[in-house]
Design an enzyme around this catalytic site. Structure first.
Site, short mmCIF file in Angstrom:
data_model
loop_
_atom_site.label_atom_id
_atom_site.label_comp_id
_atom_site.label_asym_id
_atom_site.label_seq_id
_atom_site.Cartn_x
_atom_site.Cartn_y
_atom_site.Cartn_z
N LYS A 41 20.14 12.67 -1.76
CA LYS A 41 19.36 12.50 -2.96
C LYS A 41 19.53 11.10 -3.54
O LYS A 41 18.75 10.67 -4.37
CB LYS A 41 19.84 13.50 -4.03
CG LYS A 41 19.77 14.94 -3.65
CD LYS A 41 20.38 15.76 -4.84
CE LYS A 41 20.58 17.20 -4.44
NZ LYS A 41 21.29 17.96 -5.48
N GLY A 42 20.58 10.42 -3.12
CA GLY A 42 21.00 9.19 -3.79
C GLY A 42 19.94 8.11 -3.86
O GLY A 42 19.89 7.33 -4.81
N GLU A 96 18.35 3.78 1.89
CA GLU A 96 19.66 4.34 1.52
C GLU A 96 20.11 3.80 0.17
O GLU A 96 19.77 2.68 -0.20
CB GLU A 96 20.72 3.93 2.56
CG GLU A 96 20.96 4.96 3.66
CD GLU A 96 21.85 6.12 3.22
OE1 GLU A 96 22.01 6.34 1.99
OE2 GLU A 96 22.37 6.79 4.10
N ASP A 97 20.89 4.60 -0.54
CA ASP A 97 21.49 4.11 -1.77
C ASP A 97 22.70 3.23 -1.47
O ASP A 97 22.86 2.16 -2.05
CB ASP A 97 21.88 5.28 -2.69
CG ASP A 97 22.74 6.33 -1.99
OD1 ASP A 97 22.97 6.24 -0.76
OD2 ASP A 97 23.19 7.26 -2.69
N ASP A 100 28.64 3.22 3.21
CA ASP A 100 30.08 3.31 3.00
C ASP A 100 30.74 3.25 4.37
O ASP A 100 30.85 2.17 4.95
CB ASP A 100 30.33 4.62 2.23
CG ASP A 100 31.73 4.75 1.72
OD1 ASP A 100 32.14 3.89 0.92
OD2 ASP A 100 32.42 5.70 2.10
N PHE A 149 34.26 3.28 -6.18
CA PHE A 149 33.28 4.36 -6.23
C PHE A 149 32.36 4.10 -7.41
O PHE A 149 32.81 3.92 -8.54
CB PHE A 149 33.95 5.72 -6.35
CG PHE A 149 33.03 6.84 -5.96
CD1 PHE A 149 32.89 7.21 -4.63
CD2 PHE A 149 32.28 7.51 -6.91
CE1 PHE A 149 32.02 8.23 -4.26
CE2 PHE A 149 31.41 8.53 -6.55
CZ PHE A 149 31.28 8.89 -5.21
N ARG A 162 23.66 10.68 -11.98
CA ARG A 162 22.52 10.09 -11.25
C ARG A 162 21.51 9.47 -12.22
O ARG A 162 20.79 8.55 -11.88
CB ARG A 162 21.77 11.17 -10.46
CG ARG A 162 22.52 11.70 -9.27
CD ARG A 162 21.56 12.52 -8.40
NE ARG A 162 22.26 13.42 -7.50
CZ ARG A 162 22.76 13.07 -6.32
NH1 ARG A 162 22.66 11.82 -5.91
NH2 ARG A 162 23.37 13.94 -5.56
P1 XMP Z 1 28.74 6.98 4.66
O1 XMP Z 1 30.24 7.01 4.58
O2 XMP Z 1 28.22 7.95 5.65
O3 XMP Z 1 28.35 7.52 3.25
O4 XMP Z 1 28.21 5.58 4.83
C1 XMP Z 1 27.15 7.33 2.71
C2 XMP Z 1 27.03 8.28 1.56
O5 XMP Z 1 28.26 8.43 0.85
C3 XMP Z 1 28.05 8.51 -0.52
N1 XMP Z 1 28.80 7.44 -1.18
C4 XMP Z 1 28.83 7.23 -2.48
N2 XMP Z 1 28.21 7.87 -3.47
N3 XMP Z 1 29.18 6.37 -5.01
C5 XMP Z 1 28.41 7.44 -4.75
O6 XMP Z 1 27.85 7.99 -5.67
C6 XMP Z 1 29.83 5.67 -4.07
O7 XMP Z 1 30.54 4.71 -4.38
C7 XMP Z 1 29.65 6.13 -2.73
N4 XMP Z 1 30.12 5.69 -1.56
C8 XMP Z 1 29.56 6.52 -0.62
C9 XMP Z 1 26.57 8.35 -0.70
O8 XMP Z 1 25.98 9.62 -0.83
C10 XMP Z 1 26.08 7.71 0.56
O9 XMP Z 1 24.75 8.02 0.89
MG MG Z 2 23.30 8.93 -0.06
#
Ligand code: XMP
Ligand code: MG
Length: 176
Positions: A41-42, A96-97, A100, A149, A162
């Site tokens: 959803k991000g 993507e939002d 990570d 975070f 959100r």
């Molecule tokens: P990966 O590790 O697969 O993760 O790259 C991607 C998803 O992890 C969540 N994510 C965060 N969500 N604040 C958030 O609200 C953060 O700092 C954060 N770091 C990772 C997010 O859903 C992203 O799509």
């Molecule tokens: Mg996400």
């Protein structure tokens, strides 16, 4: 845990950068029809702002994957929703939002490669390269940030925050 009082990225800073990204993307896809795939959803807030700044024909669909339960990534990715739009021969831009570990985007890219796309690129509003566990580079990056975070502008902590218009660091309430 709660969002920092002062935003890490204000709504003005975000709007300015999203505008720049839209200009670059519009130039790169000048002669092409684009299909934006929001990663739910991000990315819904970022994607909605971005799509309204793109001239010409833009279609939108959604993907949803889960790799995350709170501030620590579990490393596993599951697909919860796939696009209903036909994907063959489409120029797809995955929205993507945040990147990570990179596992979610990597998993989605690999999944989408099975669809005979005309092209596949990745735009992310935020990038945390220090956390990367798989090799992955986005084609377009809004902001590179430290290993903190963050919440707001679509990003959540257990589904909260959100709706915040700016991006804030999530911090321990006692220090704030
Ligand atoms: P990966 O590790 O697969 O993760 O790259 C991607 C998803 O992890 C969540 N994510 C965060 N969500 N604040 C958030 O609200 C953060 O700092 C954060 N770091 C990772 C997010 O859903 C992203 O799509
Ligand atoms: Mg996400």
């Amino acid at each position: 845990m709660q969002p920092s009082k002062t935003p890490m990225l204000t709504r003005e800073t975000i709007a300015q950068r999203v505008g720049e990204l839209a200009e670059t993307i519009a130039r790169d896809y000048a002669d092409k029809d684009l299909l934006l795939l929001f990663v739910l959803k991000g990315a819904m807030v970022f994607g909605s702002d971005l799509m309204r700044l793109l001239p010409g024909r833009v279609a939108v669909d959604f993907v949803r994957a889960r790799s995350y339960t709170g501030p620590n990534s579990s490393g596993r990715v599951r697909l919860l929703y796939t696009p209903t739009a036909p994907l063959a021969d489409r120029h797809v831009l995955l929205v993507e939002d945040i990147l990570d570990t990179g596992r979610t985007a990597r998993f989605l890219e690999e999944h989408l490669r099975g669809y005979q796309l005309a092209s596949l690129r990745l735009v992310t509003l935020l990038d945390k390269p220090a956390r990367r566990e798989v090799e992955l580079t986005a084609d377009y990056v809004g902001f590179t940030i430290d290993n903190q975070f963050v919440v707001g502008y679509g990003l959540d902590y257990d589904e909260a925050y959100r709706e915040l218009p700016a991006i804030h660091v999530l911090e321990n309430g006692k220090t704030g």
